[in-house]
Design a protein around this motif. Structure first.
Motif, PDB file in Angstrom:
ATOM      1  N   PHE A 223       2.497 -42.084  -9.217  1.00  0.00           N
ATOM      2  CA  PHE A 223       2.189 -41.877  -7.801  1.00  0.00           C
ATOM      3  C   PHE A 223       0.747 -42.282  -7.505  1.00  0.00           C
ATOM      4  CE2 PHE A 223       0.546 -39.077  -4.410  1.00  0.00           C
ATOM      5  CZ  PHE A 223       1.361 -39.491  -3.371  1.00  0.00           C
ATOM      6  N   MET A 224      -0.186 -41.897  -8.390  1.00  0.00           N
ATOM      7  CA  MET A 224      -1.590 -42.256  -8.178  1.00  0.00           C
ATOM      8  C   MET A 224      -1.779 -43.768  -8.172  1.00  0.00           C
ATOM      9  SD  MET A 224      -4.040 -39.542 -10.177  1.00  0.00           S
ATOM     10  CE  MET A 224      -3.501 -40.082 -11.809  1.00  0.00           C
ATOM     11  N   MET A 225      -1.117 -44.461  -9.093  1.00  0.00           N
ATOM     12  CA  MET A 225      -1.270 -45.908  -9.152  1.00  0.00           C
ATOM     13  C   MET A 225      -0.682 -46.565  -7.911  1.00  0.00           C
ATOM     14  SD  MET A 225      -0.310 -48.565 -12.247  1.00  0.00           S
ATOM     15  CE  MET A 225      -1.687 -47.976 -13.248  1.00  0.00           C
ATOM     16  N   ALA A 226       0.498 -46.104  -7.493  1.00  0.00           N
ATOM     17  CA  ALA A 226       1.140 -46.700  -6.328  1.00  0.00           C
ATOM     18  C   ALA A 226       0.332 -46.472  -5.062  1.00  0.00           C
ATOM     19  CB  ALA A 226       2.555 -46.140  -6.170  1.00  0.00           C
ATOM     20  N   ILE A 227      -0.169 -45.251  -4.874  1.00  0.00           N
ATOM     21  CA  ILE A 227      -0.920 -44.960  -3.658  1.00  0.00           C
ATOM     22  C   ILE A 227      -2.274 -45.661  -3.677  1.00  0.00           C
ATOM     23  CG2 ILE A 227      -2.079 -42.837  -4.401  1.00  0.00           C
ATOM     24  CD1 ILE A 227      -1.471 -41.675  -1.652  1.00  0.00           C
ATOM     25  N   SER A 228      -2.826 -45.880  -4.882  1.00  0.00           N
ATOM     26  CA  SER A 228      -4.079 -46.636  -4.987  1.00  0.00           C
ATOM     27  C   SER A 228      -3.860 -48.078  -4.547  1.00  0.00           C
ATOM     28  CB  SER A 228      -4.602 -46.600  -6.423  1.00  0.00           C
ATOM     29  OG  SER A 228      -4.970 -45.299  -6.800  1.00  0.00           O
ATOM     30  N   TYR A 229      -2.767 -48.687  -5.017  1.00  0.00           N
ATOM     31  CA  TYR A 229      -2.459 -50.054  -4.598  1.00  0.00           C
ATOM     32  C   TYR A 229      -2.173 -50.111  -3.103  1.00  0.00           C
ATOM     33  CZ  TYR A 229      -2.426 -52.292  -9.166  1.00  0.00           C
ATOM     34  OH  TYR A 229      -2.813 -52.832 -10.366  1.00  0.00           O
ATOM     35  N   PHE A 230      -1.511 -49.088  -2.585  1.00  0.00           N
ATOM     36  CA  PHE A 230      -1.241 -49.046  -1.147  1.00  0.00           C
ATOM     37  C   PHE A 230      -2.552 -49.042  -0.366  1.00  0.00           C
ATOM     38  CE2 PHE A 230      -0.294 -46.929   2.872  1.00  0.00           C
ATOM     39  CZ  PHE A 230       0.840 -47.624   3.278  1.00  0.00           C
ATOM     40  N   ALA A 231      -3.495 -48.225  -0.819  1.00  0.00           N
ATOM     41  CA  ALA A 231      -4.802 -48.163  -0.152  1.00  0.00           C
ATOM     42  C   ALA A 231      -5.521 -49.500  -0.219  1.00  0.00           C
ATOM     43  CB  ALA A 231      -5.655 -47.065  -0.791  1.00  0.00           C
ATOM     44  N   ILE A 232      -5.451 -50.158  -1.387  1.00  0.00           N
ATOM     45  CA  ILE A 232      -6.116 -51.448  -1.554  1.00  0.00           C
ATOM     46  C   ILE A 232      -5.543 -52.487  -0.605  1.00  0.00           C
ATOM     47  CG2 ILE A 232      -6.410 -53.393  -3.151  1.00  0.00           C
ATOM     48  CD1 ILE A 232      -6.633 -51.300  -5.412  1.00  0.00           C
ATOM     49  N   THR A 289     -13.370 -41.864  -6.247  1.00  0.00           N
ATOM     50  CA  THR A 289     -14.394 -41.339  -5.337  1.00  0.00           C
ATOM     51  C   THR A 289     -15.414 -42.413  -4.985  1.00  0.00           C
ATOM     52  OG1 THR A 289     -14.150 -39.099  -6.251  1.00  0.00           O
ATOM     53  CG2 THR A 289     -16.183 -39.584  -5.051  1.00  0.00           C
ATOM     54  N   LEU A 290     -15.868 -43.161  -5.995  1.00  0.00           N
ATOM     55  CA  LEU A 290     -16.837 -44.232  -5.747  1.00  0.00           C
ATOM     56  C   LEU A 290     -16.230 -45.308  -4.844  1.00  0.00           C
ATOM     57  CD1 LEU A 290     -19.621 -45.363  -6.324  1.00  0.00           C
ATOM     58  CD2 LEU A 290     -18.734 -46.346  -8.462  1.00  0.00           C
ATOM     59  N   SER A 291     -14.968 -45.680  -5.095  1.00  0.00           N
ATOM     60  CA  SER A 291     -14.287 -46.667  -4.245  1.00  0.00           C
ATOM     61  C   SER A 291     -14.208 -46.174  -2.807  1.00  0.00           C
ATOM     62  CB  SER A 291     -12.877 -46.938  -4.776  1.00  0.00           C
ATOM     63  OG  SER A 291     -12.908 -47.542  -6.038  1.00  0.00           O
ATOM     64  N   GLY A 321     -15.274 -53.442  -7.223  1.00  0.00           N
ATOM     65  CA  GLY A 321     -14.470 -53.965  -8.328  1.00  0.00           C
ATOM     66  C   GLY A 321     -14.615 -53.125  -9.582  1.00  0.00           C
ATOM     67  N   PHE A 322     -15.853 -52.705  -9.870  1.00  0.00           N
ATOM     68  CA  PHE A 322     -16.124 -51.871 -11.043  1.00  0.00           C
ATOM     69  C   PHE A 322     -15.397 -50.529 -10.917  1.00  0.00           C
ATOM     70  CE2 PHE A 322     -18.536 -48.876 -13.579  1.00  0.00           C
ATOM     71  CZ  PHE A 322     -18.822 -49.589 -14.734  1.00  0.00           C
ATOM     72  N   ALA A 323     -15.496 -49.925  -9.740  1.00  0.00           N
ATOM     73  CA  ALA A 323     -14.880 -48.608  -9.521  1.00  0.00           C
ATOM     74  C   ALA A 323     -13.362 -48.683  -9.594  1.00  0.00           C
ATOM     75  CB  ALA A 323     -15.315 -48.055  -8.171  1.00  0.00           C
ATOM     76  N   THR A 324     -12.788 -49.784  -9.108  1.00  0.00           N
ATOM     77  CA  THR A 324     -11.336 -49.951  -9.174  1.00  0.00           C
ATOM     78  C   THR A 324     -10.855 -49.991 -10.617  1.00  0.00           C
ATOM     79  OG1 THR A 324     -11.325 -51.158  -7.067  1.00  0.00           O
ATOM     80  CG2 THR A 324      -9.394 -51.412  -8.484  1.00  0.00           C
ATOM     81  N   VAL A 381      -9.516 -45.993   6.499  1.00  0.00           N
ATOM     82  CA  VAL A 381      -8.254 -45.357   6.109  1.00  0.00           C
ATOM     83  C   VAL A 381      -7.995 -45.542   4.614  1.00  0.00           C
ATOM     84  CG1 VAL A 381      -5.746 -45.426   6.408  1.00  0.00           C
ATOM     85  CG2 VAL A 381      -7.239 -45.583   8.409  1.00  0.00           C
ATOM     86  N   GLY A 382      -8.257 -46.760   4.106  1.00  0.00           N
ATOM     87  CA  GLY A 382      -8.107 -47.004   2.672  1.00  0.00           C
ATOM     88  C   GLY A 382      -8.996 -46.089   1.858  1.00  0.00           C
ATOM     89  N   GLY A 383     -10.226 -45.880   2.332  1.00  0.00           N
ATOM     90  CA  GLY A 383     -11.146 -44.987   1.636  1.00  0.00           C
ATOM     91  C   GLY A 383     -10.645 -43.556   1.610  1.00  0.00           C
ATOM     92  N   ILE A 384     -10.086 -43.096   2.726  1.00  0.00           N
ATOM     93  CA  ILE A 384      -9.550 -41.728   2.788  1.00  0.00           C
ATOM     94  C   ILE A 384      -8.372 -41.564   1.829  1.00  0.00           C
ATOM     95  CG2 ILE A 384      -8.367 -40.071   4.280  1.00  0.00           C
ATOM     96  CD1 ILE A 384     -10.029 -41.229   6.614  1.00  0.00           C
ATOM     97  N   VAL A 385      -7.481 -42.562   1.806  1.00  0.00           N
ATOM     98  CA  VAL A 385      -6.322 -42.499   0.910  1.00  0.00           C
ATOM     99  C   VAL A 385      -6.764 -42.467  -0.548  1.00  0.00           C
ATOM    100  CG1 VAL A 385      -4.262 -43.723   0.111  1.00  0.00           C
ATOM    101  CG2 VAL A 385      -4.779 -43.618   2.553  1.00  0.00           C
ATOM    102  N   ILE A 386      -7.732 -43.313  -0.901  1.00  0.00           N
ATOM    103  CA  ILE A 386      -8.209 -43.349  -2.289  1.00  0.00           C
ATOM    104  C   ILE A 386      -8.925 -42.055  -2.653  1.00  0.00           C
ATOM    105  CG2 ILE A 386      -9.837 -44.505  -3.845  1.00  0.00           C
ATOM    106  CD1 ILE A 386      -9.018 -47.128  -2.640  1.00  0.00           C
ATOM    107  N   PHE A 387      -9.599 -41.427  -1.691  1.00  0.00           N
ATOM    108  CA  PHE A 387     -10.231 -40.139  -1.973  1.00  0.00           C
ATOM    109  C   PHE A 387      -9.169 -39.081  -2.287  1.00  0.00           C
ATOM    110  CE2 PHE A 387     -12.223 -36.083  -0.662  1.00  0.00           C
ATOM    111  CZ  PHE A 387     -13.281 -36.092  -1.569  1.00  0.00           C
TER     112      PHE A 387
END
Length: 399
Positions: A223-232, A289-291, A321-324, A381-387
């Protein structure tokens, strides 16, 4: 300063095979676009069809491919997936129109569905918890470097060669990946000998899903990986208009995109040099968090029409890129430490399917946000999702 994973001879062979395999994923990307735009003057529908052709097989065929990866020899899958890719890529040379080319692209993506699950299963089988961090760091670094070098090389080749010549070159590169995979010894893993079982492939897919449902750690990691890609993918396609709105030129867009790739490679190489990461969830939380902070800064600058220096722009994208990498690599470590070896292919394929769903859906949400508000809002919005991903990672309990 020598990556621990490279002390393993078989891992070295695997990464040598991965180099041309990942490179071939991106080499002819520019050539395909050049044919559609400049040779065939394809309609806008063709580009949407291309996106579907690239992504849909990972949703439709990928979960079944993962089952076969679990049942077959990993070495054989690595060889034949690259060989099949080479053959299909070679047929691009004979495509006479954009519809034929997109059909062939879809076939190639279908073959390619087998490679990543096999690669992840190979890394799991060839490593222990002590060197798994290093191995995944190297693997991700190769992937990120390919995304920088291969499209640039493909674009440069178009200066001297026609697009169809690049297809032949890419076919040869894929064949070389198969040849390098031949050097691997048989990769041993625990197996329930499903090749001799009466279970159907559909049952294998259901069993893979059951593994995900029954394990809170695996379910949360996917779930974390999928939602991270969604945010990206909410903001990724709007980097160009963002740089334009911030009063930068076209070359600065190139610098920003290159900075993301370089940051990803640097983050991956950091992991390749680290010893065993005992608490990968904290790395995920820190990277996410950094992303999130960087994305909120970028979105706020655009929304407030504030001025940004070139140095700050490049620094932000380099850090992004580093944070991702900080958040992506540890999730793979969690999966390899948790998923049973006999189900690694299936679970990886399900993860790829979830990530592809994000790729195909998130840009549309981003477009709605841009049309409704501004270019900076998808970044916010991407930042909020990744947080949110960071919060979930902190709550993840690992043994």
């Amino acid at each position: 300063m020598y990556p621990q994973a490279l002390k393993n001879i078989e891992l070295r062979k695997l990464f040598i095979a991965q180099l041309p395999a990942d490179f071939s994923d991106w080499l002819d990307f520019v050539a395909i676009g050049a044919l559609l735009a400049f040779v065939w003057d394809a309609p806008s529908f063709a580009y949407a069809a291309l996106a579907v052709g690239l992504g849909a097989p990972y949703l439709v065929i990928g979960p079944f491919a993962g089952v076969f990866v679990d049942r077959w020899s990993i070495k054989s899958v690595l060889i034949y997936s690259n060989l099949g890719r080479a053959i299909v890529t070679g047929t691009f040379f004979f495509a006479g129109d954009w519809t034929t080319l997109i059909v062939l692209v879809t076939v190639r993506s279908s073959v390619d569905c087998f490679f990543t699950p096999a690669k992840q299963a190979a890394i799991q089988a060839l490593t222990t918890k002590e060197n798994r961090t290093s191995a995944n760091g190297l693997s991700h670094g190769i992937n990120q470097a390919s995304k920088i070098v291969a499209p640039s090389a493909g674009g440069a080749f178009l200066i001297w060669f026609a697009p169809d010549v690049i297809f032949i070159l890419n076919s040869i590169i894929s064949a070389s990946a198969a040849a390098f995979a031949l050097r691997l010894n048989k990769i041993e893993r625990k197996s329930f000998q499903d090749e001799n079982s009466s279970d159907s492939v559909l049952t294998g897919v259901k069993n893979g899903m059951a593994i995900v449902r029954q394990s809170p750690v695996i379910k949360t990691a996917l779930f974390m990986m999928a939602i991270s890609y969604f945010a990206i993918f909410i903001y990724d396609t709007f980097i160009a208009p963002l740089t334009r709105n911030l009063n930068f030129e076209q070359q600065h867009l190139g610098y920003a995109l290159a900075a993301v790739g370089i940051g990803g490679v640097c983050g991956s190489m950091l992991f390749s040099l680290l010893p065993n990461v005992k608490y990968p969830q904290y790395w995920v939380a820190a990277g996410a968090t950094l992303s999130a902070i960087i994305l909120l800064i970028l979105g706020t600058f655009d929304s407030s029409n504030a001025d940004m220096s070139t140095v700050l722009l490049i620094s932000l994208f380099l850090t992004l890129g580093f944070a991702t990498a900080m958040s992506v690599v540890p999730v793979r470590i969690v999966l390899q430490n948790t998923v049973p070896e006999e189900r690694m292919g299936s679970v990886t394929a399900l993860s790829e399917a979830a990530n592809t769903t994000a790729l195909l859906s998130a840009p549309f949400l981003g477009a709605v946000l841009v049309d409704t508000f501004s270019v900076g809002v998808p970044f916010i919005v991407g930042g909020i999702v990744i947080f949110i991903v960071a919060i979930i990672a902190l709550r993840l309990k690992l043994d």
